[in-house]
Design a protein around this motif. Structure first.
Motif, PDB file in Angstrom:
ATOM      1  N   VAL B  13       0.871  -1.176   0.000  1.00 47.58           N
ATOM      2  CA  VAL B  13       0.000   0.000   0.000  1.00 47.58           C
ATOM      3  C   VAL B  13       0.903   1.219   0.000  1.00 47.58           C
ATOM      4  CG1 VAL B  13      -1.902   1.157   1.162  1.00 47.58           C
ATOM      5  CG2 VAL B  13      -1.518  -1.290   1.528  1.00 47.58           C
ATOM      6  N   PHE B  15       1.557   5.297   0.154  1.00 43.80           N
ATOM      7  CA  PHE B  15       0.934   6.538   0.622  1.00 43.80           C
ATOM      8  C   PHE B  15       1.959   7.660   0.635  1.00 43.80           C
ATOM      9  CE2 PHE B  15       2.739   6.819   4.892  1.00 43.80           C
ATOM     10  CZ  PHE B  15       3.059   5.519   5.197  1.00 43.80           C
ATOM     11  N   VAL B  26       3.076   0.351   3.221  1.00 41.75           N
ATOM     12  CA  VAL B  26       2.802  -0.758   4.131  1.00 41.75           C
ATOM     13  C   VAL B  26       2.873  -2.032   3.300  1.00 41.75           C
ATOM     14  CG1 VAL B  26       1.185  -1.820   5.746  1.00 41.75           C
ATOM     15  CG2 VAL B  26       1.212   0.664   5.483  1.00 41.75           C
ATOM     16  N   ASP B  28       1.785  -5.823   3.473  1.00 39.09           N
ATOM     17  CA  ASP B  28       1.023  -6.813   4.241  1.00 39.09           C
ATOM     18  C   ASP B  28       1.220  -8.185   3.599  1.00 39.09           C
ATOM     19  OD1 ASP B  28      -0.553  -7.780   6.250  1.00 39.09           O
ATOM     20  OD2 ASP B  28      -2.451  -7.221   5.338  1.00 39.09           O
ATOM     21  N   PRO B  80       2.016  -6.466   9.367  1.00 41.26           N
ATOM     22  CA  PRO B  80       2.266  -5.468   8.318  1.00 41.26           C
ATOM     23  C   PRO B  80       3.503  -4.625   8.635  1.00 41.26           C
ATOM     24  CG  PRO B  80      -0.013  -5.326   9.124  1.00 41.26           C
ATOM     25  CD  PRO B  80       0.681  -6.330   9.966  1.00 41.26           C
TER      26      PRO B  80
ATOM     27  N   ILE C  12      -9.444   0.176   4.410  1.00 37.48           N
ATOM     28  CA  ILE C  12      -8.491   0.495   5.463  1.00 37.48           C
ATOM     29  C   ILE C  12      -7.459  -0.610   5.626  1.00 37.48           C
ATOM     30  CG2 ILE C  12     -10.244   1.913   6.639  1.00 37.48           C
ATOM     31  CD1 ILE C  12     -10.203  -0.113   8.901  1.00 37.48           C
ATOM     32  N   VAL C  13      -6.258  -0.180   5.931  1.00 36.07           N
ATOM     33  CA  VAL C  13      -5.141  -1.086   6.170  1.00 36.07           C
ATOM     34  C   VAL C  13      -4.666  -0.814   7.589  1.00 36.07           C
ATOM     35  CG1 VAL C  13      -2.899  -1.873   5.354  1.00 36.07           C
ATOM     36  CG2 VAL C  13      -4.458  -0.689   3.785  1.00 36.07           C
ATOM     37  N   SER C  14      -4.685  -1.822   8.398  1.00 36.14           N
ATOM     38  CA  SER C  14      -4.275  -1.669   9.792  1.00 36.14           C
ATOM     39  C   SER C  14      -2.820  -2.090   9.945  1.00 36.14           C
ATOM     40  CB  SER C  14      -5.186  -2.557  10.652  1.00 36.14           C
ATOM     41  OG  SER C  14      -4.696  -2.667  11.959  1.00 36.14           O
ATOM     42  N   VAL C  26      -4.014   3.112   7.237  1.00 38.14           N
ATOM     43  CA  VAL C  26      -4.071   3.850   5.977  1.00 38.14           C
ATOM     44  C   VAL C  26      -5.486   3.685   5.435  1.00 38.14           C
ATOM     45  CG1 VAL C  26      -3.139   4.160   3.657  1.00 38.14           C
ATOM     46  CG2 VAL C  26      -1.656   3.304   5.478  1.00 38.14           C
ATOM     47  N   ILE C 131      -4.720  -2.258  18.589  1.00 39.79           N
ATOM     48  CA  ILE C 131      -4.783  -1.915  17.155  1.00 39.79           C
ATOM     49  C   ILE C 131      -6.129  -1.313  16.774  1.00 39.79           C
ATOM     50  CG2 ILE C 131      -3.156  -3.754  16.538  1.00 39.79           C
ATOM     51  CD1 ILE C 131      -5.636  -5.192  15.243  1.00 39.79           C
ATOM     52  N   PHE C 135      -8.934   1.568  13.959  1.00 41.67           N
ATOM     53  CA  PHE C 135     -10.327   1.451  13.526  1.00 41.67           C
ATOM     54  C   PHE C 135     -11.068   2.757  13.847  1.00 41.67           C
ATOM     55  CE2 PHE C 135     -10.667  -3.468  14.418  1.00 41.67           C
ATOM     56  CZ  PHE C 135      -9.432  -3.662  13.836  1.00 41.67           C
TER      57      PHE C 135
ATOM     58  N   VAL D 227      -6.881 -10.094  12.390  1.00 42.87           N
ATOM     59  CA  VAL D 227      -7.641  -8.881  12.093  1.00 42.87           C
ATOM     60  C   VAL D 227      -8.760  -9.170  11.090  1.00 42.87           C
ATOM     61  CG1 VAL D 227      -7.464  -6.390  11.653  1.00 42.87           C
ATOM     62  CG2 VAL D 227      -5.531  -7.616  12.639  1.00 42.87           C
ATOM     63  N   PHE D 228      -8.806  -8.488   9.953  1.00 39.91           N
ATOM     64  CA  PHE D 228     -10.014  -8.539   9.112  1.00 39.91           C
ATOM     65  C   PHE D 228     -10.185  -9.867   8.372  1.00 39.91           C
ATOM     66  CE2 PHE D 228      -8.506  -4.052   9.141  1.00 39.91           C
ATOM     67  CZ  PHE D 228      -9.427  -3.606  10.062  1.00 39.91           C
TER      68      PHE D 228
END
Lengths: 368, 368, 368, 368
Positions: B13, B15, B26, B28, B80, C12-14, C26, C131, C135, D227-228
């Motif tokens: 990602v 940015f 990032v 991941d 990440p 969203i990227v955590s 992000v 984390i 969110f 996470v997700f």
């Protein structure tokens, strides 16, 4: 994501094999309310149908579309659209003879390794260009959608075959004349030379490559996403999925490498009260976003890998080098039949892009 | 999916902006257990750092990597990985002067339309090539991963600048000499000519384009997915996301269009007990799958759009045509600094591909 | 796709860990032109900040948002928005003591296996509820976007703790009173009982679970996609990513299993000239699509896994069973601090959904 | 991504309508080399076939699978697998009568708004539970894959109908007896009561809901992504796509909200030399990752929305409230026929997860 899926909002799933029951496509995400008939889809399919001229393969397939879901009462319903064409003129025997000798230029070797020998080898199986029938069926719907919602038009045509290159005068010429001859080149004099060259090379047991140019007219400004989702990124990804494509370029393309900034930059001008550029070296894409100028992309197609000449390969069972005569029926040049495929693929990507950004609505407005 | 994301299992990602706090990335999905140090990442970053030679922009940035997450005790953790470089030498004033006059060849016009004028205009904002620092940071990790798990090596180098083309003799030559000169061309005699041509064109207030070639050695057979997820599809998508790229070709590429099947097909041969081809017109990809031969891709980079010469554009506030002198500091030729970026992007795609198919494991084996 | 990514158009990227430099997020795909200030984001963050009352953990973190990209001149720019909070009050020592004895109810064992022991163990590392700060930062923007573009409002509140259940009278009550007490329950009498029960259980070295209810008001009809992309599918996926969630139900939920069709079906009625239902057992979702009624979802949160009581576990180094006293500072009940997290997650999913279907535009209209 | 797609590596695309040509599925990403016969798929399909007992709908469909691609010589080939069942016993007339009066509890209203009235209304069209035939066809392959490669077994059964709940003694009992009666409940005494209650409620023109429990045995530790992309996130997303599902819970689920940490945490123990937990309140998932204990999930199914009783709704053409008697043939309780669907959906998600992380290889090893 898996490999047989393209797109995100106008998403297509390709399935089928060269010598199985048939090949097909599922379109998911097509807006509801688009008027579409079987005839409209069939008309496009007929443009890539094999066996229609001396410069194409002799395999004869009717390629009649069968709509299995997603269209009701003459309109798309918003549900997935599944369409198929069935295989009729199948002759799988030649492929038994060569199952241990991978054909040069083909996927036989790489697919055999990847799938542990379980891939369907008949007619190239899943790797056959026959699967592009599904691209054309979905392209027919994508083109109708672009035209209906945005008045966007996509055109593709043969630019070059065997080194013979046409000079296209205008997109009007391309629209009018590209299907006036067997090679699908808008300039009829060059088309005739191309046709002769294809026939000559076929007689020699060889094949030719060429270049197809695709154009999209009337695109709104700003389609695409910066960085990895740029319009050129998405188009090139889709175009490289067409069998035999070895290069993709936009606007001045590889020629840009030999220009200077002052000759390659397109100056902005006013055309009436619309912002345009006086040249189009960018091919209609700036910063990965559509500029409002015609989108221009060219693809290089390698000469058909299946040729009648003797070639060297490996006998995998014995692990030694050997000669091979490739059997089966093949196009001496894939360029003419690639034209409707390229047009379809561009339309599919653009329909998808426009849906991603809400530029095409999820229900097509009723027109009375 | 959104535009600032690339990949699926080794996913990056991007940015950041040219004149904001900095640019970053990032990652991941990077496997756990890869040994990696800040120095290894920094070394790669230094190869694309601006201000290091007379043929690059004079903007001076230290570009020190700051690892914000995902690395612990000298190893990746499976979490990440966020990395940033900060912007220090920022001069945003020139961009105020030209905010109503889109620069030819740049995204100013298209981005302005797409984002309703809310995009950050300073230094091109999000559309600046400065964001490729993030590509290089993640490329450093992808290259380490490929090398550690599979002994795969990725190399890129300058093949052509301003029409001057180098003949590469071997990949060993490329590996050894590509960073021996400022233009990153393995053939030193051609490199010197390129350098002179860049300096001459810079003096004229103009810019040059060129071609970068990328190679991946030692790839296993069968990487990629047929059809839309073909290895060429995925690579081209990623490569077109590098600013200024206008064309991508594999193997014989656009040259394939002018060949015949018998000269373009690569005959299979035995090299010891390994299956290879005697030529590599396919560029190491057959049917969208890696063939085990070197993967060879070339990208065409247009000449830098920012030039010192006067250009025509539109004053958007007054909606009339006008002259423009583009301010700011720029590379007269982006090719040399693109070399590590291309290498990184190829490595990122290959790491992602190998992870998708379980060829790279989700935990790097401990080596003692 | 990788695990640290949620969504598709408001994506969203955590990233980040409990005891590393910090945690962040992000957001990619946020429309340009949304007015947003650091204060607005901070206000939401403060609602989940630890150390603010006797019923939360004693870890004290300022949790000041640092906006690293994507916001310029008080507006979103359309570029990725990176935001971080840094870790300050870190005490990693206790985790060294227990590195070989996985804590019951935690991810220590499963993560250790998955990442080959390379995962960051300090404070649960990547598996820490810390984390969720990311969110909430992205939720602040999603909520602003929904409110600005569609007047959609998302509310969450404590419905049940330790078996004590509140009867919510109206969403107006919920909006007004949910933050009027430490447990975030709109019914103050029940809230006080909940608070006492939490303190009692904390004293016993134990912990409590509970139920959070989330509501979205004013959603347009038709959000969601049938089948796998249904609105309930997307919301549940996101809600199960909140640590400690063990169940998700919509409308009559598990109660529906005990009803009959005639009592569970919601009859359609007219409210003015708007179509509504007289009851809302569907929880605002019919056929996976929003119905225009309030969207109602409840999540079950298990009691905090970290308790002061002695527990049985395995010593992995010696592979034998042993006793464990879990060290560190922890919430005796995660429900109160989960309230803003649930609200954020619902808002993120809805913003994403509305962007996917063009209901929220890619540029927020300027309001004067 | 579009709504009719589930998964990423073992990816399924659902298509078809209740009263169109049929319903089907494309599986993309299934490994090559899995031995599979039409009979194996048919056997699973027969378990959800309508018209087989007095407690199911009287619609009579043979539901014979037609494999259109992807299977060759008794094995999967690695190519997309397209399968269909055709609709034969179609009676669309009743739906004409009610086209302006949306049925309570159904998607008629929401789908009509979403698709501008272009959706196929016959038999619920795309929103009919008939599309779950495709889930079962792909589930048959997923289950074979999990069993063959990992010895993982998935079981689902009726736990509760109309408030009558069975106490399951063991998974062996569930495996052996779940299909021994029409309601698919492993405890035969409770099953008989359930059957009577269904018949009684059917006579009253009403319907019942219930709970299905699904279990996966023998899963490796560490499946899922934090996470997700947690395993519970992915499973719940898929399970909410089954029509009528209103709640999903894992392990102690909503009951966890009423427990304390000391009673809800599962202590780790040694079982031989394998790490296990003495209880399974986690339902086999810790931190979003599989723990090696049985994965246990329960779903709440609402009572069938189609009932014979008079209901209130709106006449949309006249925009006024009216009475409605829903026509057509329906299940008085969807729970029994949902059992093989739940089993299939769980298997599809697990096959996908195992493929994502390389735990199932892309070619199934040949077994001799």
């Amino acid at each position: 994501m898996t490999g047989n899926i393209l797109g995100e909002k106008f998403l297509i799933v390709s399935f089928g094999e060269s010598h199985g029951k048939g090949t097909g496509v599922v379109i998911d995400g097509c807006p509801a309310g688009l008027p579409i008939t079987e005839e409209e889809i069939q008309k496009e399919l007929d443009l890539r149908r094999p066996g229609t001229s001396p410069i194409t393969t002799m395999r004869s397939e009717a390629d009649r579309v069968d709509i299995l879901s997603g269209i009701h009462d003459g309109h798309t319903t918003g549900a997935p659209i599944c369409m198929m064409v069935y295989n009729k003129d199948v002759d799988s025997k030649p492929y038994d003879l060569i199952k241990d000798t991978p054909r040069p230029g083909h996927a036989d070797f790489t697919a055999g390794v990847k799938y542990g020998g379980f891939n369907d080898p008949r007619g190239g199986g899943r790797f056959s260009a026959r699967i592009t029938a599904g691209f054309v069926m979905s392209g027919a719907i994508a083109k109708k959608l672009l035209k209906t919602c945005l008045d966007v038009e996509v055109l593709a045509y043969t630019l070059e075959i065997g080194g013979l290159r046409a000079e296209i005068e205008s997109y009007d010429q391309a629209r009018e004349f590209r299907y006036s001859n067997e090679v699908r080149c808008p300039v009829s004099s060059v088309a005739e030379e191309m046709r002769k060259k294809i026939l000559k090379v076929r007689k020699e047991g060889d094949s030719l490559g060429g270049i197809v140019e695709g154009v999209a007219l009337n695109l709104p400004v700003g389609i695409g996403e910066p960085v990895f989702g740029s319009l050129d990124s998405e188009l090139s990804k889709a175009l490289f999925s067409i069998p035999a494509v070895k290069g993709v370029e936009f606007g001045s393309g590889f020629g840009a490498a030999r220009k200077t900034g002052s000759t390659n930059n397109d100056p902005f001008i006013l055309k009436g009260n619309k912002i345009a550029t006086s040249t189009n070296n960018s091919g209609g894409i700036l910063g990965g976003l559509s500029s409002g100028m015609p989108l221009v992309v060219r693809i290089s197609l390698k000469p058909t890998s299946s040729i009648a000449k003797k070639q060297r390969t490996i006998n995998l069972a014995e692990m030694k080098e050997t000669d091979l005569i490739v059997p089966g029926r093949h196009d001496p040049c894939v360029v003419p039949r690639a034209v409707p495929v390229v047009e379809s693929v561009i339309a599919i990507v653009l329909a998808d892009q426009c849906l991603r950004f809400g530029i095409i609505p999820t229900v097509v407005p009723r027109i009375d």
